[in-house]
Design an enzyme around this catalytic site. Structure first.
Site, mmCIF file in Angstrom:
data_model
loop_
_atom_site.group_PDB
_atom_site.id
_atom_site.type_symbol
_atom_site.label_atom_id
_atom_site.label_comp_id
_atom_site.label_asym_id
_atom_site.label_seq_id
_atom_site.Cartn_x
_atom_site.Cartn_y
_atom_site.Cartn_z
ATOM 1 C CE LYS A 377 9.073 -53.684 41.980
ATOM 2 N NZ LYS A 377 10.225 -52.806 42.244
ATOM 3 C CB CYS A 481 19.537 -58.911 32.867
ATOM 4 S SG CYS A 481 20.570 -60.223 33.541
ATOM 5 C CD GLU A 581 15.871 -53.834 30.460
ATOM 6 O OE1 GLU A 581 16.320 -54.942 30.820
ATOM 7 O OE2 GLU A 581 16.161 -52.770 31.036
#
Length: 793
Positions: A377, A481, A581
């Site tokens: 990406k 994260c 998540e």
């Protein structure tokens, strides 16, 4: 032989150069068949070399010259044909016929075009011509730089003539041979943009053996700007052959790199961090265009990555082993940390520069070579870092970059030459990589999903805590994260939630290049749809939506993947939005009656990456620190991510593998320990070679081996006679056998009893047993020996 992939180019010359370079890599040479300079160019295959026309007279009276091809001079007419047309300011390449009717050239340098001079050589010819040198003198000097030069004095004369007439454009004068004569070391500084970046859209190459190589794959993935939906570049899916070439390059460069002095590797890291600082704005701009985060956030990402490179600059002390002198009489023991070999890293999209910098600088500084697979990406930052690493002096093949998705990941897990894999990304991929790679005997560190919690106590400072929650919960569009996506309020939460909504509404959502932007777009439409889906599931399950950012619109960027700050209250641990998540700017609010209950909520979650507490009470903070089950713990710190010299840890479902990254464990992961025992001792020529024994219960007080006189031992409970020579393997309680040389001992001689750290066979010339003087065995030698020892005292 494959045709070049279609694409758009800024000008005609760039298109021709691209096709020519690709053709050389496939084993054929491209020529211009037709050309209308401002409209179209037709390119074909130059089968058989350069053909020249001859001028012949037709009418002797008029001496008119016409062009006529010499009979038989034309070889195979290859049907290969490409067309480049100018459209809306760009030259668009299309393939009309991509097949050939001949085999590829086995050695491209044998083609007549290889006799051409390079651009730098043409400039040298021009300078030497102006200085008055003749063609043979010029050629002699050129061959001093490149003994393999195939050109002749006639070629030099032709160049001189074209220069004198002004008919030669140096930049367009290409050669097929490697340009070694004037360019020198391939590790020299990068002074210009590589050709793949000058195309539109750029087709990201592989980086193998120190070179940017266009992939032969016909399949590619568009890299989309998350704010504008424009194609930034195209990423090819690396073929299996190209992947094996990358591993081969890493394997071939490993012996010389691992033997490179650690000080040399350290200097390269120092130079590397200098170059990153020089180009930090350029890399940040690339991160923003491909990943979407704000320029401020992208620059901060680079600064965090720089900290890792600076940490790698201390490898001279980080890779130190341990040493103990005289661990027993005359013996020293030390341990060495040696590189593992070829290692690999698989990167996510949320930190396209930071995560690669977490991986390969430490690995290569330890003496390993590395295969890096960036996210499909946003691969651009990795390619820039590879350019800077080469400019810093990293040898060819030490760092290699391949692209792709599942097939390349599986190839990395299965390749026998790769010894260790580092992964950062979603837990489903991490579980697959850990299982597959571990089953193939590789070391794995897999940093996966995160659900980070913050416990807010009633006594916490409201202003500072709210600022921290807003920054850590919505910064980076919630894709980090380390994002703080769940808040557990101890006691009443109403006042906190109202203030939190006010701060969230004040954040500006816009394109990342705007300097005032706080939140940029998420990486792609799939990520946006996932965020919206989980928010809706939470609402349907009973959560209260107190701030909705799902339908935000940004002027001029209506097609962007924007999600505004979103807050859900009254969330419970059974809701899907809490279990999964959420990679978006969504904050979940929960309530607990006490600190004990809040800790229990956090510990029940399957993830164990990070958790923080906000309080003024030291006892509460200490209890939280002790009882919480998370790898990263913060006290009045919203993002408890450590600096590189501490381990980057996770527990439970947030980590799987052998050793964590960062800190001492990060060095341990990329190295293996070798322990060495050595003894240096001078022996006189008359001395018997002693068989040394480690410390046992039967060693004398000064640490030397016991001397055994050859007089008779006192007899004990049996009547088998006295001991005189070795016979049997007699083991102490701790296992070692007493052995002495196999010989007849005369009265008055002394023999050193010792332990050799291996098993002796009879073929070694050493008897493994004690014998009686008559050759029979005595199984109770140890009893005799102990009795003799006590009597001797």
């Amino acid at each position: 032989m494959l045709p070049p992939p279609p694409g758009s180019f800024p000008d005609r010359e760039e298109l021709i150069q691209h096709v020519g370079e690709f053709g050389i890599s496939q084993g054929y040479v491209v020529t211009i068949k037709q050309s209308k300079k401002e409209k179209v160019v037709v390119l074909g295959c130059q089968r058989g070399g350069v053909y020249r026309n001859r001028r012949k007279t037709i009418d002797d009276g008029t001496s008119e010259l016409v062009r006529k091809r010499k009979s038989g001079s034309r070889l195979t007419n290859c049907p290969f044909e490409l067309v480049g047309k100018k459209d809306d300011g760009f030259w668009v390449l299309s393939v009309k016929n991509g097949s050939h009717n001949h085999e590829p050239l086995s050695d491209i340098t044998q083609h007549p075009s290889a006799r051409r001079f390079t651009e730098d050589e043409v400039l040298l010819i021009k300078e030497m011509t102006e200085a008055g040198l003749k063609p043979r003198q010029i050629l002699k000097r050129l061959r001093q730089h490149n003994p393999e030069l195939l050109s002749t004095p006639k070629h030099v004369y032709n160049i001189k003539t074209k220069l004198r007439q002004g008919n030669l454009t140096v930049k367009r004068y290409k050669t097929l041979r490697p340009q070694t004569s004037a360019q020198g070391n391939s590790n020299s500084s990068v002074t210009s943009e590589p050709s793949w970046r000058q195309r539109y859209p750029p087709r990201v190459p592989n980086f193998i053996g120190g070179m940017f190589i266009d992939s032969q794959s016909r399949t590619s993935i568009d890299v989309i700007n998350p704010a504008t939906q424009q194609v930034v570049s195209q990423v090819p899916l690396t073929t299996g052959e190209e992947f094996r070439a990358a591993v081969f390059a890493a394997k071939c460069s490993l012996p010389s790199w691992r033997n490179t002095p650690v000080m040399t590797r350290q200097r390269i890291m120092f130079r590397f961090q200098e170059l990153i600082r020089r180009d930090i704005d350029k890399i940040a701009q690339n991160i923003t265009s491909e990943q979407g985060k704000t320029l401020k956030d992208a620059r901060n990402e680079m600064l965090r990555g720089l900290e890792v490179v600076e940490h790698a600059c201390g490898m001279t002390s980080l890779q130190m082993g341990e040493f103990v002198s005289n661990i027993r009489s005359g013996v020293d023991t030390y341990s060495l940390r040696e590189p593992l070999g070829v290692c690999a890293g698989i990167c996510p999209s949320n930190f396209p520069a930071l995560v690669p910098l977490l991986m390969f600088p430490i690995a290569v500084a330890c003496g390993n070579t590395f295969i890096l697979k960036p996210s499909e990406k946003d691969p651009g930052p990795c390619m820039i870092l590879a350019e800077l690493a080469m400019e810093a002096g990293l040898p060819n093949g030490v760092l290699n970059i391949v692209h792709g998705t599942n097939d390349i990941v599986n190839a990395i897990c299965d390749d026998d030459d790769i010894k260790a894999i580092t992964f950062v990304g979603p837990d489903s991929s991490g579980s697959h990589i850990h299982t597959r790679a571990s089953s193939n005997g590789k070391r794995v560190q897999s940093n996966v999903g995160a659900k980070n919690h913050a416990i807010v106590m009633p006594d916490a400072n409201m202003g500072a805590t709210l600022d921290a929650l807003a920054a850590a919960g919505f910064g980076g569009a919630g894709q980090r994260c380390t994002t703080l996506n769940t808040v557990v309020f101890v006691g009443s939460s109403k006042a906190w939630e109202e203030k939190l909504v006010e701060r969230a509404k004040a954040l500006k959502v816009n394109v990342g290049t705007d300097p005032d932007t706080d939140i940029g777009p998420v990486i792609n439409k799939m990520a946006r749809e996932k965020v919206n889906r989980l928010v809706q599931l939470g609402i349907e399950a009973g959560a209260r939506l107190i701030l909705d950012g799902r339908h935000i619109e940004v002027p001029k960027y209506e097609m962007g993947n924007f999600v505004g700050p979103t807050i859900l209250s009254d969330v419970t641990d059974g809701m899907e939005c809490y279990k999964e998540e959420i990679t978006g700017p969504v904050l979940l609010c929960m309530q607990a009656g006490s600190l004990e209950e809040a800790i229990a909520i956090v510990n029940r979650n399957r993830y164990g990456f990070g958790a923080s507490i906000f309080t003024k009470n030291g006892a509460s903070a200490r209890r939280f620190q002790t009882e919480i089950e998370a790898g990263q713990v913060g006290v009045n710190v919203p993002v408890p991510a450590p600096l590189p010299f501490f381990a980057f840890t996770g527990t439970e479902a947030s980590f799987s593998g052998d050793l964590n990254s960062h800190g001492k464990t990060g060095i341990d992961f990329y190295t293996q320990i070798k322990t060495v025992n050595q003894q240096w001792k001078d022996f006189s020529c008359n001395d018997e070679i002693p068989l040394e024994m480690p410390p046992t219960n039967f060693q004398s007080t000064d640490g030397t081996s016991l001397l055994l006189p050859t007089h008779n031992f006192p007899n004990t409970d049996d009547d088998r006679g006295h001991l005189a020579s070795p016979s049997d393997n007699l083991e102490c309680d701790n296992g070692p056998s007493f052995t002495i040389p196999h010989k007849d001992f005369q009265t008055g001689e002394a023999v050193s009893l010792g332990l050799q750290l291996r098993d002796f066979q009879n073929s070694d010339g050493v008897s493994p047993a004690l014998l009686m003087s008559d050759g029979t065995q005595d199984p109770k030698f140890l009893t005799h020996f102990l009795n003799w020892s006590r009597n001797a005292q």
